[in-house]
Enzyme design. Structure first.
Site, PDB file in Angstrom:
ATOM      1  CE  LYS B  71     -38.257  -2.543  25.753  1.00 66.00           C
ATOM      2  NZ  LYS B  71     -37.735  -3.921  25.889  1.00 66.00           N
ATOM      3  CB  SER B 322     -33.165   3.404  26.122  1.00 61.91           C
ATOM      4  OG  SER B 322     -33.453   3.573  27.490  1.00 61.91           O
TER       5      SER B 322
END
Lengths: 336, 336
Positions: B71, B322
Site C-alpha cells: 500500500k 502483498s
C-alpha cells in the site's frame, strides 16, 4: 547441538590455544564449493532499527538458508570433501537440531549415505524431516544407552565418519561463508554480531571479517544462562556449562571445541551474553517489524543490539540471523 | 479497506468498462517517484515450492515493504502528486488497515498533514501505529455516525482531499511498481498471481506485466467468501458483496471500483477464489518453510498455487505476497 568432546573426550587443559586450524583460504574454498548449492541469503535492513540504534544495520538472514539455518554451509562443505572410502562407509552425526538436517540434505546432494542418531522420544516431526532429506535415523532408548555410546559403536563397528556440529575445520570454514557474503554485498563493517553456541559460526565469521573488513570488531553473543564461551573467552580457559536451561537450544552446547576455542580467542574481539527476555523480545521484534521467522538462537545477535547490550552509534553493523526453525506450536508456547 | 463509492455513490451501471485511466507510462513514472523511497523488496524462491509445483516460482515479498504492505507504493505515488493547494488543506482517508498507515507515512515523508478517520473502538495499537507515522486520527462513534458521513463532512467543510485505498489512478499506478520490479529482476514470466481486494494491486500488476512480459497470464485471487471481483470479471457486470466474513481482511472490499473494474476487465486474464482453509494453509506454509510472516490477504496468491487452484507445470510463476501486518495475538487466534 552436541559437542564431539562427548564421544572423544580430551583433557580440557590439553587444548592448544595457539593452534589455528582454519584460515581465510579455507573459507574462500568453501564458498567455491557452496556456489550454486547454498542460497545466497538476503540481507535485510530496517529504518526502524537504524533509527533506534543510530546506526546502519544489515541483517544477514540465514533463516532463509536451505534447511532453515546456516548449518547447511558447514555440513555441505565437510561432506563435499570426504574421501572415497569415507563416502562408502557413510557419514554419522547425532543431534536433534539443525546440524542433522544439514548433514542429511548434504548427504543427499553428494550421494552419500548419512545416519543420524536420535533418542526414540525425539518429536516425530523432527524424525520425519530428517528422513525426508534422505538420512537414516537410528533411534536409541535414553534409559538403556546414551547417544555417545550409540554413535561410538557405529563409528567403531561400521567405520562411519563422524561430522560433529561445529568442532571440525571444514564445518568452521563453511560457516564463515555467510559473513563473507554479507561483507561482499554491503561493504566493510565496523561491527559484526554473531550468535555463539559451539563457536563454529562465530569463528568462521571472525576469520572472514578479519580478512575482508580488517577494522571490523567481531562480537559473539550467548544466552546468559549458557555463557560458557563468554567465560572461556575472558579467562582464556575453557569453561563448561552442562544442560543449560535456555530457550536458545542451539546454544546449549556445553563448551567451545578444540578447534573453535583457539579461533575464537585469536579472531574474536569480545563476547557478551543476553537474557532470556532479551531473546524473546528480539524474536518478537523481528517477527513484527521485519516480518521474518527467527528461532531463539537465531535472534541472539539481534538481541544484543536491540536490547542495548552492545551499543555502537554511527556504525555499520552486521547482524547474523542464524536460523528460523521454530515450529508453530513451540512459537506459541514461547509467547503464551 | 473501503471503497470510495461509499462516499460518492455512482450507479453501478454507469461504470464505463472501456475507460482505461492508467497505462504503463504511469507505472514507470510512479517507479521514478518511488526510487530510493520505497523498499525494493526481496524476491524469495523455495526449492520445495518448485518441486511441489513442478515450476519455477518467484515470491515478490511486499510484506517487507515500508509499513508492511504494498500500500505504501500507491499512497506515496498519490501524495507525491497533489497540488500546492491540496497540500495546504491536507489529505484524508478512512481505513483501519494498511492503506491508512501507508497514507500516514507518505504524508510524513512529503510534509503533508494527513487525517485518518477511524471508529473509536479501533484497536489502540492501530491508532497508535497510525499516529506514530505522524497522522491525525479522528475517531467517531459507530452508534452516532458512519465513517462515510464523518469523512464527507471533512471533505466538504475543510476541503481536504480524499485518497481512497484503490480507486484512484495514482494509487493504481503506484501498486503496479511491485510487479515491474519483479519482472525486471527475474525476467519474463508465464504466469503472475496477485491478491485482489478492490483491484488496485491487481490492475497495476497486470498493466506492468502486459508491457514487460507480454505473454504472461495474470490471474487475480480472492477469498471464496468475498468473490465479488471474480463474479464481476466473469459476467462483465459489477458484483458487490457487503461485509464478507473472511479472514483476508484486505479483501473485504465490497466491489471493484470505477477505475479498477475496467482495468481488470482489460488487462487481467482470469480470476479465481480460494477457501479460508487454503488461505490458512498457505500462511502456515510460508511461515514454516519460507520463514516469512504473511497476513491472510497477503497469502491469497500463494494459496491459489499451493492448493492447486491454479496449476501451471513447467512455468515461470510470479506470486505477489502483498503484506505481513498480522499481529501476534491475531496470528495465534488463527492457528488455535
Amino acid at each position: 547441538m552436541t559437542h564431539s568432546q562427548n564421544i572423544f573426550p580430551t583433557k580440557e587443559a590439553a587444548i592448544d590455544t595457539t593452534a589455528l586450524r582454519v584460515a581465510i583460504a579455507d573459507v574462500e574454498a568453501a564458498a567455491m564449493r557452496l556456489a550454486g548449492v547454498a542460497n545466497q541469503t538476503p540481507v535485510l535492513t530496517s529504518r526502524t532499527v537504524n533509527q533506534r540504534t543510530n546506526s546502519q544495520v544489515f541483517f544477514k538472514c540465514e533463516n532463509f538458508q536451505r534447511t532453515g539455518s546456516f548449518k547447511f554451509r558447514g555440513a555441505y562443505n565437510a561432506l563435499a570433501q570426504v574421501s572415497k572410502e569415507q563416502r562408502q562407509r557413510g557419514i554419522l552425526t547425532f543431534s536433534s537440531g539443525n546440524h542433522s538436517q544439514a548433514i542429511a540434505l548434504s548427504g543427499k546432494l553428494n550421494g552419500i549415505h548419512t545416519t543420524i542418531v536420535m533418542p526414540d522420544d525425539a518429536p516425530a516431526v523432527k524424525q520425519e524431516a530428517t528422513r525426508s532429506y534422505g538420512a537414516e535415523v537410528i533411534l536409541y532408548n535414553r534409559l538403556e544407552t546414551t547417544r555417545e555410546a550409540m554413535a561410538q559403536s557405529l563409528v567403531i563397528e561400521r567405520q562411519m565418519t563422524l561430522i560433529p556440529p561445529f568442532d571440525h575445520p571444514h564445518v568452521v570454514a563453511g560457516q564463515g561463508t555467510a559473513a563473507k557474503e554479507l561483507i561482499e554485498e554491503v561493504g566493510s563493517l565496523d561491527l559484526l554480531l554473531v550468535p555463539c553456541g559451539g563457536g563454529g559460526l562465530l569463528s568462521g565469521s571472525a576469520i572472514a571479517a578479519r580478512s575482508l573488513s580488517p577494522k571490523c570488531r567481531v562480537i559473539g553473543v550467548e544466552p546468559e544462562r549458557a555463557m560458557d564461551a563468554t567465560c572461556s573467552f575472558h579467562t582464556k580457559t575453557l569453561h563448561t556449562v552442562h544442560n543449560p536451561d535456555t530457550i536458545a537450544d542451539g546454544a546449549r552446547t556445553p563448551n567451545l571445541g578444540n578447534i573453535t576455542f583457539p579461533l575464537v580467542l585469536h579472531y574474536v574481539d569480545d563476547m557478551v551474553a543476553v537474557s532470556e527476555t532479551a531473546i524473546l523480545n528480539a524474536m518478537f521484534f523481528l517477527w513484527e517489524r521485519l516480518k521474518i521467522v527467527v528461532e531463539p538462537t537465531g535472534a541472539l545477535a539481534a538481541a544484543a543490539l536491540l536490547e542495548n547490550v552492545v551499543t555502537a552509534p554511527n556504525a555499520r553493523i552486521g547482524v547474523i540471523i542464524s536460523g528460523g526453525n521454530v515450529d508453530l506450536q513451540k512459537f506459541r508456547q514461547l509467547f503464551s
